[in-house]
Scaffold this motif. Structure first.
Motif, PDB file in Angstrom:
ATOM      1  N   SER A 225       3.000  12.154  39.221  1.00 25.31           N
ATOM      2  CA  SER A 225       2.603  10.769  39.073  1.00 25.31           C
ATOM      3  C   SER A 225       3.708   9.970  38.397  1.00 25.31           C
ATOM      4  CB  SER A 225       1.309  10.664  38.266  1.00 25.31           C
ATOM      5  OG  SER A 225       1.519  11.135  36.962  1.00 25.31           O
TER       6      SER A 225
ATOM      7  N   GLN B 234       2.309   3.773  35.389  1.00 22.85           N
ATOM      8  CA  GLN B 234       2.217   2.398  35.848  1.00 22.85           C
ATOM      9  C   GLN B 234       2.144   1.401  34.701  1.00 22.85           C
ATOM     10  OE1 GLN B 234      -0.939   1.498  38.580  1.00 22.85           O
ATOM     11  NE2 GLN B 234      -1.086  -0.560  37.824  1.00 22.85           N
TER      12      GLN B 234
ATOM     13  N   SER C 150      -3.528   4.415  34.179  1.00 18.87           N
ATOM     14  CA  SER C 150      -3.477   4.655  35.619  1.00 18.87           C
ATOM     15  C   SER C 150      -2.029   4.721  36.070  1.00 18.87           C
ATOM     16  CB  SER C 150      -4.227   3.563  36.378  1.00 18.87           C
ATOM     17  OG  SER C 150      -3.628   2.309  36.148  1.00 18.87           O
ATOM     18  N   SER C 151      -1.806   5.495  37.100  1.00 21.74           N
ATOM     19  CA  SER C 151      -0.473   5.649  37.677  1.00 21.74           C
ATOM     20  C   SER C 151      -0.623   5.913  39.161  1.00 21.74           C
ATOM     21  CB  SER C 151       0.265   6.794  36.993  1.00 21.74           C
ATOM     22  OG  SER C 151      -0.469   7.989  37.121  1.00 21.74           O
ATOM     23  N   PHE C 152       0.433   5.668  39.891  1.00 17.04           N
ATOM     24  CA  PHE C 152       0.410   5.946  41.322  1.00 17.04           C
ATOM     25  C   PHE C 152       0.731   7.413  41.558  1.00 17.04           C
ATOM     26  CE2 PHE C 152      -0.358   1.890  42.999  1.00 17.04           C
ATOM     27  CZ  PHE C 152       0.276   0.968  42.208  1.00 17.04           C
TER      28      PHE C 152
ATOM     29  N   GLN D 298      -4.431   5.979  43.095  1.00 15.31           N
ATOM     30  CA  GLN D 298      -4.088   5.917  41.680  1.00 15.31           C
ATOM     31  C   GLN D 298      -4.681   7.123  40.982  1.00 15.31           C
ATOM     32  OE1 GLN D 298      -4.692   2.423  39.485  1.00 15.31           O
ATOM     33  NE2 GLN D 298      -3.197   1.288  40.667  1.00 15.31           N
TER      34      GLN D 298
END
Length: 89
Positions: free
Chosen positions: A6, A9, A71-73, A81
């Protein structure tokens, strides 16, 4: 998924468990599931908690308002996410 899969974000000050006390039961359940898992997508949270997608989305929004999740991509699928619990001890 692991942290290496990941990309971070957003960065914000972490919340505490006290911030979660007044949230709805669905948000508390999602927080507990995230506490025991490294990173999860909305879909995997729904599968783990047996909550409807809409309820999981609402819970994640409430947890985000309290700065208790990050959250992260996903590197594996940028459309998704990954959510992690971001609580100060």
């Amino acid at each position: 998924m692991t942290d290496s899969e990941s990309v971070r974000q957003d960065t914000h000050p972490s919340g505490t468990w006290d911030d979660i006390k007044e949230l709805p039961p669905s948000a508390k359940l999602v927080a507990k599931v995230l506490e025991h898992n490294e990173a999860m997508t909305q879909q995997t949270i729904a599968e783990e908690t047996l909550l409807p997608d809409r309820t999981v989305r609402y819970a994640l929004n409430r947890l985000d308002e309290k700065n208790t999740i990050s959250s992260s991509f996903s590197v594996m699928d940028a459309r998704r996410q990954l959510y992690t619990l971001d609580i100060n001890p």
